[in-house]
Design a protein around this motif. Sequence first.
Motif, PDB file in Angstrom:
ATOM      1  N   ILE A  23     -10.275 -11.093 -28.007  1.00  0.00           N
ATOM      2  CA  ILE A  23      -9.724 -10.964 -26.656  1.00  0.00           C
ATOM      3  C   ILE A  23     -10.824 -10.456 -25.720  1.00  0.00           C
ATOM      4  O   ILE A  23     -11.594  -9.581 -26.064  1.00  0.00           O
ATOM      5  N   ILE A  24     -10.861 -11.027 -24.528  1.00  0.00           N
ATOM      6  CA  ILE A  24     -11.848 -10.612 -23.541  1.00  0.00           C
ATOM      7  C   ILE A  24     -11.541  -9.198 -23.074  1.00  0.00           C
ATOM      8  O   ILE A  24     -10.396  -8.863 -22.762  1.00  0.00           O
ATOM      9  N   GLU A  25     -12.554  -8.391 -22.985  1.00  0.00           N
ATOM     10  CA  GLU A  25     -12.398  -6.994 -22.612  1.00  0.00           C
ATOM     11  C   GLU A  25     -12.686  -6.784 -21.124  1.00  0.00           C
ATOM     12  O   GLU A  25     -13.307  -7.634 -20.469  1.00  0.00           O
ATOM     13  N   PRO A  26     -12.266  -5.641 -20.570  1.00  0.00           N
ATOM     14  CA  PRO A  26     -12.508  -5.348 -19.157  1.00  0.00           C
ATOM     15  C   PRO A  26     -13.982  -5.458 -18.754  1.00  0.00           C
ATOM     16  O   PRO A  26     -14.298  -5.916 -17.648  1.00  0.00           O
ATOM     17  N   GLU A  27     -14.893  -5.046 -19.641  1.00  0.00           N
ATOM     18  CA  GLU A  27     -16.322  -5.139 -19.324  1.00  0.00           C
ATOM     19  C   GLU A  27     -16.729  -6.571 -19.036  1.00  0.00           C
ATOM     20  O   GLU A  27     -17.490  -6.856 -18.103  1.00  0.00           O
ATOM     21  N   ASP A  28     -16.204  -7.523 -19.835  1.00  0.00           N
ATOM     22  CA  ASP A  28     -16.520  -8.932 -19.634  1.00  0.00           C
ATOM     23  C   ASP A  28     -16.005  -9.409 -18.275  1.00  0.00           C
ATOM     24  O   ASP A  28     -16.706 -10.097 -17.519  1.00  0.00           O
ATOM     25  N   HIS A  29     -14.775  -9.051 -17.988  1.00  0.00           N
ATOM     26  CA  HIS A  29     -14.157  -9.436 -16.711  1.00  0.00           C
ATOM     27  C   HIS A  29     -14.918  -8.840 -15.529  1.00  0.00           C
ATOM     28  O   HIS A  29     -15.226  -9.541 -14.546  1.00  0.00           O
ATOM     29  N   ASN A  30     -15.266  -7.575 -15.599  1.00  0.00           N
ATOM     30  CA  ASN A  30     -15.953  -6.907 -14.497  1.00  0.00           C
ATOM     31  C   ASN A  30     -17.349  -7.480 -14.268  1.00  0.00           C
ATOM     32  O   ASN A  30     -17.829  -7.554 -13.135  1.00  0.00           O
ATOM     33  N   ASN A  31     -18.019  -7.872 -15.355  1.00  0.00           N
ATOM     34  CA  ASN A  31     -19.333  -8.493 -15.217  1.00  0.00           C
ATOM     35  C   ASN A  31     -19.255  -9.813 -14.456  1.00  0.00           C
ATOM     36  O   ASN A  31     -20.161 -10.164 -13.691  1.00  0.00           O
ATOM     37  N   VAL A  32     -18.168 -10.564 -14.694  1.00  0.00           N
ATOM     38  CA  VAL A  32     -17.983 -11.818 -13.964  1.00  0.00           C
ATOM     39  C   VAL A  32     -17.836 -11.538 -12.469  1.00  0.00           C
ATOM     40  O   VAL A  32     -18.417 -12.223 -11.622  1.00  0.00           O
ATOM     41  N   LYS A  33     -17.062 -10.523 -12.118  1.00  0.00           N
ATOM     42  CA  LYS A  33     -16.909 -10.173 -10.707  1.00  0.00           C
ATOM     43  C   LYS A  33     -18.255  -9.776 -10.100  1.00  0.00           C
ATOM     44  O   LYS A  33     -18.584 -10.177  -8.978  1.00  0.00           O
ATOM     45  N   THR A  34     -19.056  -9.014 -10.846  1.00  0.00           N
ATOM     46  CA  THR A  34     -20.380  -8.618 -10.352  1.00  0.00           C
ATOM     47  C   THR A  34     -21.261  -9.837 -10.123  1.00  0.00           C
ATOM     48  O   THR A  34     -21.958  -9.942  -9.098  1.00  0.00           O
ATOM     49  N   LEU A  35     -21.237 -10.790 -11.076  1.00  0.00           N
ATOM     50  CA  LEU A  35     -22.049 -11.996 -10.927  1.00  0.00           C
ATOM     51  C   LEU A  35     -21.588 -12.822  -9.733  1.00  0.00           C
ATOM     52  O   LEU A  35     -22.419 -13.365  -8.987  1.00  0.00           O
ATOM     53  N   LEU A  36     -20.286 -12.911  -9.515  1.00  0.00           N
ATOM     54  CA  LEU A  36     -19.791 -13.652  -8.344  1.00  0.00           C
ATOM     55  C   LEU A  36     -20.264 -13.004  -7.047  1.00  0.00           C
ATOM     56  O   LEU A  36     -20.544 -13.693  -6.057  1.00  0.00           O
ATOM     57  N   HIS A  65     -10.672  -4.673 -10.458  1.00  0.00           N
ATOM     58  CA  HIS A  65     -11.543  -4.046 -11.457  1.00  0.00           C
ATOM     59  C   HIS A  65     -10.657  -3.523 -12.594  1.00  0.00           C
ATOM     60  O   HIS A  65      -9.686  -2.813 -12.361  1.00  0.00           O
ATOM     61  N   ARG A  66     -10.985  -3.882 -13.833  1.00  0.00           N
ATOM     62  CA  ARG A  66     -10.180  -3.482 -14.977  1.00  0.00           C
ATOM     63  C   ARG A  66     -10.852  -2.335 -15.733  1.00  0.00           C
ATOM     64  O   ARG A  66     -12.081  -2.343 -15.928  1.00  0.00           O
ATOM     65  N   LYS A  67     -10.011  -1.383 -16.134  1.00  0.00           N
ATOM     66  CA  LYS A  67     -10.508  -0.219 -16.870  1.00  0.00           C
ATOM     67  C   LYS A  67     -10.426  -0.469 -18.376  1.00  0.00           C
ATOM     68  O   LYS A  67      -9.715  -1.362 -18.834  1.00  0.00           O
ATOM     69  N   LYS A  68     -11.160   0.336 -19.108  1.00  0.00           N
ATOM     70  CA  LYS A  68     -11.160   0.242 -20.553  1.00  0.00           C
ATOM     71  C   LYS A  68      -9.736   0.383 -21.081  1.00  0.00           C
ATOM     72  O   LYS A  68      -8.995   1.278 -20.681  1.00  0.00           O
ATOM     73  N   GLY A  69      -9.349  -0.508 -21.955  1.00  0.00           N
ATOM     74  CA  GLY A  69      -8.004  -0.512 -22.498  1.00  0.00           C
ATOM     75  C   GLY A  69      -7.080  -1.492 -21.820  1.00  0.00           C
ATOM     76  O   GLY A  69      -6.020  -1.820 -22.361  1.00  0.00           O
ATOM     77  N   ASP A  70      -7.468  -1.977 -20.604  1.00  0.00           N
ATOM     78  CA  ASP A  70      -6.640  -2.972 -19.916  1.00  0.00           C
ATOM     79  C   ASP A  70      -6.789  -4.336 -20.572  1.00  0.00           C
ATOM     80  O   ASP A  70      -7.837  -4.672 -21.131  1.00  0.00           O
ATOM     81  N   TYR A  71      -5.706  -5.147 -20.476  1.00  0.00           N
ATOM     82  CA  TYR A  71      -5.812  -6.539 -20.873  1.00  0.00           C
ATOM     83  C   TYR A  71      -6.260  -7.364 -19.657  1.00  0.00           C
ATOM     84  O   TYR A  71      -6.039  -6.996 -18.508  1.00  0.00           O
TER      85      TYR A  71
END
Length: 529
Positions: A23-36, A65-71
């Motif tokens: 499962i994709i983690e918040p860090e992965d999601h947040n990195n995408v937002k940073t790259l955008l 922005h998703r925090k650690k533990g979020d889906y």
Amino acid sequence: MSKTVKYRKIGGIEFRIPEAGIIIEPEDHNNVKTLLGIIDELFMENYGGYITHPDIPTLINNIPHRKKGDYIYATDWNSILQILRSYLEELEAHGVAEEKLANYKLYLNMLSNVSGGDLVLSYHYATRLDALEELYNLVSQLPPITCPRIIIEECWEFETIEELEDFATEKKNATVQNGQIIFQVEEGDTGYVKREDSEPYYKTAICFFPKLEKAEVEEEVLTVMSLDVGASVKTIVGELEKLQLVTIPEGITRQFEIPPGGTLLVVDYEMHKARIYNKQGDILAEADLRYRSPDAPFVSSIFIKGDTKQEDLRLRNRVDFACLQYETCIASPYNPLWMPEEGWSELWEFYTEDEVKEFANELRRYATASKGKLVFETPEGTWGTARHSVSQVLCKKVAMCFSLEVLEITEPAEADICRAIRCAKPSYISVAVSCHTTDTDKAILEVDYGGKATFILDPTCMVFVVDYENMETYVYNNRGELLASLPLAEGSCDTYGIRVWAQEFNRDLGTLNKTKVYWVAISYQEVGG
């Protein structure tokens, strides 16, 4: 047993590439937002702004922005996919070629919206990273420039250091990166690129990307010169968002705001104009250039100032491309040596097929427009012509700028290359430039009912002039030097009008030649005036 995690770097950001099922983690999601966010900044810098989707920066900012533990759920995935699709439409609107977008489209077609409540797994994420990397690469490159019409013989796009070496006769702190000239400058220093030519320029176009951080002095950023006439782009003291277009030698000044997405300087010696364009092709500044003196030294140059880190000037500059065409004929139709004081009644310069069609209103055989000239595509064994005719007018003067290359003479026939016939009841005057009967390096100026004069062909171009007011005909070279002249003589006719033509022979009348016409100009008088 734990799943293996690999990494890939895009835009300076390390992205996890987990194996299937993770499962994709918040860090992965947040990195995408940073790259955008990085992609948005690059797009604004290189493309200048959004056309079809001005809401893209807001959409990026609204990605949660998703925090650690979020889906990471469907809404997160779908909002990012919407942004990626919007960028495709933006790139298309900015004129990016279809072949450059092919991979990006392929990755987008492999992605689809996720239903509400679904979790985003690694196989979704890996494909989206492919799309993001392709998008990052696209916006990192400079957008296509919508050039104004410019005849280009040579163009340097600076994909390799060899192109820079070929273009520059002198350079300092300049190199090539990502299809641009860039400058690597230390504090207190500057960079530049210079080119010198021994031939006059016809047209030039240079795309550059200037950015000012400090401007306490008026300094040239880019200069184009040819035969002591040219234009310069200079800084304005105290201005960081504007530059000025300055003509040389008059010093006519036009200020303009530095456009996002690239600045295009076009110096057009044929039209006697210097212009600044943005990437959409809009004219931001324009100034007239004076006629170049034939007596000026045949020296042309381009100077481009690069990054500068000095006390009174801090400049960043990149160069995307440089295009130029050399002048084979500098004989302007506006030279007062042959232009009447009141100007020309009609002038054809043959930039388009419509001009050829308009000029050749009497007869057109194998004549076409090519790079600002009328040329012939004459099949072997025949001849080509472009003939103009106007009735019920009294002609004052005719001038035709042409070039003639005689390749072969097999029969001693005088084949007409240029002719002007004026009827002004009761006077009839006919003058022609013809091929020599035996010598391929010479031509004949001939007046019906009058004399003949033989002259040596100029290898560039010549101007054939018939002056009916002063009853003289002349042939000049492109520097205004007289090659031949004769007094006019008269026959008789009972009408009014003027006929002018140019011709080419491909082994017809015993002649093989190449004829080019750069312009034709006619001055009329009212009948009875």
